[in-house]
Structures are given as structure tokens and as C-alpha cells.
Design a protein around this motif. Structure first.
Motif, PDB file in Angstrom:
ATOM      1  N   UNK A   1      24.541   4.258 -65.327  1.00  0.00           N
ATOM      2  CA  UNK A   1      23.096   4.454 -65.381  1.00  0.00           C
ATOM      3  C   UNK A   1      22.749   5.925 -65.192  1.00  0.00           C
ATOM      4  N   UNK A   2      21.572   6.275 -65.672  1.00  0.00           N
ATOM      5  CA  UNK A   2      21.084   7.632 -65.482  1.00  0.00           C
ATOM      6  C   UNK A   2      20.842   7.861 -63.991  1.00  0.00           C
ATOM      7  N   UNK A   3      21.294   8.994 -63.505  1.00  0.00           N
ATOM      8  CA  UNK A   3      21.324   9.284 -62.076  1.00  0.00           C
ATOM      9  C   UNK A   3      20.392  10.441 -61.731  1.00  0.00           C
ATOM     10  N   UNK A   4      19.599  10.268 -60.678  1.00  0.00           N
ATOM     11  CA  UNK A   4      18.710  11.324 -60.211  1.00  0.00           C
ATOM     12  C   UNK A   4      19.523  12.501 -59.700  1.00  0.00           C
TER      13      UNK A   4
ATOM     14  N   UNK B   1       4.066  12.046 -63.648  1.00  0.00           N
ATOM     15  CA  UNK B   1       2.700  12.284 -63.184  1.00  0.00           C
ATOM     16  C   UNK B   1       2.604  12.104 -61.667  1.00  0.00           C
ATOM     17  N   UNK B   2       3.685  11.607 -61.056  1.00  0.00           N
ATOM     18  CA  UNK B   2       3.678  11.399 -59.616  1.00  0.00           C
ATOM     19  C   UNK B   2       3.709  12.737 -58.893  1.00  0.00           C
TER      20      UNK B   2
ATOM     21  N   UNK C   1      13.454   7.591 -59.416  1.00  0.00           N
ATOM     22  CA  UNK C   1      13.911   6.635 -60.424  1.00  0.00           C
ATOM     23  C   UNK C   1      13.557   7.116 -61.821  1.00  0.00           C
ATOM     24  N   UNK C   2      14.434   6.860 -62.799  1.00  0.00           N
ATOM     25  CA  UNK C   2      14.073   7.208 -64.184  1.00  0.00           C
ATOM     26  C   UNK C   2      12.765   6.538 -64.631  1.00  0.00           C
TER      27      UNK C   2
END
Length: 123
Positions: A44-47, A99-100, A106-107
Motif C-alpha cells: 500500500x501507499x505509505x505516508x 484540504x485538511x 492517510x492517502x
């Protein structure tokens, strides 16, 4: 329409440094948060890192102290400085917008993505 154009990356040796860049257009840059993620095949894509519109920064534990995220609003650009690179840093790196205005790890918190750039760390 928001566009993110990435540059940087490449093949380096263990312990080397790289700088990734990401230029955004189509949105008021100074009002948005920006993040970097990475992904290896089959995972999975990882932060990796985030910088808010207020310049607060957050990092994954695996890169804390080695990577630095920064932004230059006048250039509509976010940077990721990668130092002391390790083989496990090998991945495709993506920049993204959110926008947060708070921590967003999270992706799913991000709406627009760059095209990705390969970073390969050879031992």
C-alpha cells in the motif's frame, strides 16, 4: 483542475542525499496542505511526510531525522529532502494535496496526486 508536477529522484548509493520537488497549479497554494507518500510494488501507499498550510510538519517514524519537508509558497512548490538514504527507502514517491489543515496521514485524506518519481537506493 489541480496539477502536480514532480521532479528529482533517481539512483543513488546508501548514505547519499536527494531532493524531490513538486510544483502545484490550479489551487491557492498557500491555503492547502501537502504530503509525500511512497509505494513499492505489492504494498500500500505509505505516508512519508506532511506540511500544513501553517507549516506544521509530520513525519513517518521510519524517516524522522533523515527527511525534511518544506514549502515555498511564492514558488507553489513543496520539497522533500532525503538524507542518509537506505535501501528500504527505495520506492516511487508521490506528492499530494489535502484540504485538511491538521495532521493527515492517510492517502484517503488527499485529493490530487503527482505523477510519481522513482527513488532507488543501491547498496
Amino acid at each position: 483542475q489541480v496539477q502536480l508536477v514532480q521532479s528529482g529522484g533517481g539512483l543513488v548509493q546508501v548514505g547519499d542525499s536527494l531532493r524531490l520537488s513538486c510544483v502545484a497549479s490550479g489551487r491557492t497554494f498557500r491555503s492547502i496542505g501537502l504530503g509525500w507518500f511512497r509505494q513499492v510494488p505489492g504494498k500500500e501507499r505509505e505516508f512519508v511526510a506532511q506540511i500544513t498550510n501553517g507549516h506544521a510538519t509530520y513525519y513517518a517514524n521510519s524517516v524522522k531525522g533523515r527527511f525534511t519537508i518544506s514549502r515555498v509558497n511564492a514558488e507553489n512548490t513543496v520539497y522533500l529532502q532525503l538524507n542518509s538514504l537506505k535501501p528500504e527507502d527505495t520506492a516511487v514517491y508521490y506528492c499530494a494535496t489535502t484540504v485538511y489543515t491538521w495532521k493527515a496521514l492517510s492517502p484517503a485524506d488527499y485529493d490530487y496526486w503527482g505523477q510519481g518519481t522513482q527513488v532507488t537506493v543501491s547498496s
